[in-house]
Scaffold this motif. Sequence first.
Motif, PDB file in Angstrom:
ATOM      1  N   VAL A 182     -10.783   2.641  -6.349  1.00  0.00           N
ATOM      2  CA  VAL A 182      -9.680   1.856  -5.770  1.00  0.00           C
ATOM      3  C   VAL A 182      -8.333   2.307  -6.350  1.00  0.00           C
ATOM      4  O   VAL A 182      -7.369   2.509  -5.611  1.00  0.00           O
ATOM      5  CB  VAL A 182      -9.906   0.342  -5.997  1.00  0.00           C
ATOM      6  CG1 VAL A 182      -8.660  -0.465  -5.679  1.00  0.00           C
ATOM      7  CG2 VAL A 182     -11.088  -0.144  -5.173  1.00  0.00           C
ATOM      8  N   ILE A 183      -8.285   2.502  -7.651  1.00  0.00           N
ATOM      9  CA  ILE A 183      -7.026   2.956  -8.265  1.00  0.00           C
ATOM     10  C   ILE A 183      -6.651   4.337  -7.758  1.00  0.00           C
ATOM     11  O   ILE A 183      -5.480   4.616  -7.492  1.00  0.00           O
ATOM     12  CB  ILE A 183      -7.117   2.909  -9.801  1.00  0.00           C
ATOM     13  CG1 ILE A 183      -7.109   1.448 -10.241  1.00  0.00           C
ATOM     14  CG2 ILE A 183      -5.976   3.682 -10.456  1.00  0.00           C
ATOM     15  CD1 ILE A 183      -7.215   1.212 -11.718  1.00  0.00           C
ATOM     16  N   GLY A 184      -7.630   5.215  -7.584  1.00  0.00           N
ATOM     17  CA  GLY A 184      -7.344   6.548  -7.043  1.00  0.00           C
ATOM     18  C   GLY A 184      -6.740   6.487  -5.659  1.00  0.00           C
ATOM     19  O   GLY A 184      -5.771   7.198  -5.355  1.00  0.00           O
ATOM     20  N   VAL A 185      -7.288   5.630  -4.802  1.00  0.00           N
ATOM     21  CA  VAL A 185      -6.747   5.477  -3.449  1.00  0.00           C
ATOM     22  C   VAL A 185      -5.334   4.896  -3.514  1.00  0.00           C
ATOM     23  O   VAL A 185      -4.434   5.350  -2.808  1.00  0.00           O
ATOM     24  CB  VAL A 185      -7.680   4.594  -2.586  1.00  0.00           C
ATOM     25  CG1 VAL A 185      -7.023   4.218  -1.275  1.00  0.00           C
ATOM     26  CG2 VAL A 185      -9.006   5.309  -2.339  1.00  0.00           C
ATOM     27  N   LEU A 186      -5.133   3.908  -4.378  1.00  0.00           N
ATOM     28  CA  LEU A 186      -3.804   3.304  -4.510  1.00  0.00           C
ATOM     29  C   LEU A 186      -2.772   4.299  -5.033  1.00  0.00           C
ATOM     30  O   LEU A 186      -1.612   4.275  -4.618  1.00  0.00           O
ATOM     31  CB  LEU A 186      -3.861   2.073  -5.419  1.00  0.00           C
ATOM     32  CG  LEU A 186      -4.656   0.881  -4.878  1.00  0.00           C
ATOM     33  CD1 LEU A 186      -4.736  -0.228  -5.923  1.00  0.00           C
ATOM     34  CD2 LEU A 186      -4.072   0.371  -3.583  1.00  0.00           C
ATOM     35  N   VAL A 187      -3.192   5.191  -5.925  1.00  0.00           N
ATOM     36  CA  VAL A 187      -2.274   6.232  -6.427  1.00  0.00           C
ATOM     37  C   VAL A 187      -1.894   7.164  -5.288  1.00  0.00           C
ATOM     38  O   VAL A 187      -0.727   7.512  -5.114  1.00  0.00           O
ATOM     39  CB  VAL A 187      -2.911   7.007  -7.603  1.00  0.00           C
ATOM     40  CG1 VAL A 187      -2.124   8.273  -7.911  1.00  0.00           C
ATOM     41  CG2 VAL A 187      -2.988   6.130  -8.840  1.00  0.00           C
ATOM     42  N   LEU A 188      -2.872   7.586  -4.491  1.00  0.00           N
ATOM     43  CA  LEU A 188      -2.570   8.493  -3.378  1.00  0.00           C
ATOM     44  C   LEU A 188      -1.677   7.845  -2.332  1.00  0.00           C
ATOM     45  O   LEU A 188      -0.864   8.514  -1.697  1.00  0.00           O
ATOM     46  CB  LEU A 188      -3.858   8.995  -2.726  1.00  0.00           C
ATOM     47  CG  LEU A 188      -4.603  10.093  -3.472  1.00  0.00           C
ATOM     48  CD1 LEU A 188      -5.802  10.551  -2.666  1.00  0.00           C
ATOM     49  CD2 LEU A 188      -3.718  11.273  -3.781  1.00  0.00           C
ATOM     50  N   LEU A 189      -1.819   6.534  -2.154  1.00  0.00           N
ATOM     51  CA  LEU A 189      -0.976   5.822  -1.196  1.00  0.00           C
ATOM     52  C   LEU A 189       0.404   5.497  -1.766  1.00  0.00           C
ATOM     53  O   LEU A 189       1.279   5.015  -1.045  1.00  0.00           O
ATOM     54  CB  LEU A 189      -1.664   4.527  -0.747  1.00  0.00           C
ATOM     55  CG  LEU A 189      -2.942   4.698   0.079  1.00  0.00           C
ATOM     56  CD1 LEU A 189      -3.577   3.332   0.348  1.00  0.00           C
ATOM     57  CD2 LEU A 189      -2.646   5.425   1.376  1.00  0.00           C
ATOM     58  N   GLY A 190       0.588   5.739  -3.055  1.00  0.00           N
ATOM     59  CA  GLY A 190       1.876   5.473  -3.683  1.00  0.00           C
ATOM     60  C   GLY A 190       2.079   4.030  -4.088  1.00  0.00           C
ATOM     61  O   GLY A 190       3.181   3.638  -4.456  1.00  0.00           O
ATOM     62  N   ILE A 191       1.034   3.225  -4.018  1.00  0.00           N
ATOM     63  CA  ILE A 191       1.147   1.811  -4.380  1.00  0.00           C
ATOM     64  C   ILE A 191       1.114   1.646  -5.897  1.00  0.00           C
ATOM     65  O   ILE A 191       1.822   0.838  -6.471  1.00  0.00           O
ATOM     66  CB  ILE A 191       0.028   0.991  -3.700  1.00  0.00           C
ATOM     67  CG1 ILE A 191       0.215   1.075  -2.183  1.00  0.00           C
ATOM     68  CG2 ILE A 191       0.006  -0.440  -4.194  1.00  0.00           C
ATOM     69  CD1 ILE A 191      -0.923   0.516  -1.377  1.00  0.00           C
ATOM     70  N   VAL A 192       0.255   2.424  -6.540  1.00  0.00           N
ATOM     71  CA  VAL A 192       0.178   2.440  -8.001  1.00  0.00           C
ATOM     72  C   VAL A 192       0.641   3.808  -8.440  1.00  0.00           C
ATOM     73  O   VAL A 192       0.182   4.820  -7.917  1.00  0.00           O
ATOM     74  CB  VAL A 192      -1.273   2.193  -8.491  1.00  0.00           C
ATOM     75  CG1 VAL A 192      -1.375   2.367  -9.991  1.00  0.00           C
ATOM     76  CG2 VAL A 192      -1.756   0.832  -8.071  1.00  0.00           C
ATOM     77  N   GLY A 193       1.553   3.857  -9.393  1.00  0.00           N
ATOM     78  CA  GLY A 193       2.060   5.148  -9.858  1.00  0.00           C
ATOM     79  C   GLY A 193       1.121   5.800 -10.847  1.00  0.00           C
ATOM     80  O   GLY A 193       0.513   5.120 -11.662  1.00  0.00           O
ATOM     81  N   GLY A 194       1.002   7.094 -10.768  1.00  0.00           N
ATOM     82  CA  GLY A 194       0.265   7.841 -11.776  1.00  0.00           C
ATOM     83  C   GLY A 194       1.251   8.314 -12.828  1.00  0.00           C
ATOM     84  O   GLY A 194       2.443   8.356 -12.607  1.00  0.00           O
ATOM     85  N   GLY A 195       0.771   8.645 -13.977  1.00  0.00           N
ATOM     86  CA  GLY A 195       1.632   9.154 -15.026  1.00  0.00           C
ATOM     87  C   GLY A 195       2.217   8.030 -15.869  1.00  0.00           C
ATOM     88  O   GLY A 195       1.925   6.866 -15.663  1.00  0.00           O
TER      89      GLY A 195
END
Length: 122
Positions: free
Chosen positions: A101-114
């Motif tokens: 779920v976090i991976g999908v949210l990162v790709l959608l730009g909802i959760v930032g990576g880094g």
Amino acid sequence: MIEGIVAILAGLLLITPIIGRGSAGAKVVGKLTPFEAVIGVVALIVGVLNVMSVTGLVLIVAGLLLAASALAKIPAIGSHLARAGKALKPFRVVIGVVVLVIGVLVLLGIVGGGPPPGLRTG
């Protein structure tokens, strides 16, 4: 973006027990399974590089789970890392769902990576 892709791959491998046999998902995971330790090590490295984010923390946990056998071969600390990965094994599916779920949210730009904005350099 790389955090999201690694998280999705790690999440898919971790939820293998709940993916139905013969389904399209099982075929995808079947092709990824030989690379489980490699994906685990990559997840661990990407997680350590992004340790100041939620994405980084879940990637570290996923990496420990997926690469437990490979980590055991590291001199001095390998046995401790492998033991940590094995201790998390009962929670494999739950962790897998969270990582996916976090991976999908990162790709959608909802959760930032880094790292958080205040700690970014450059």
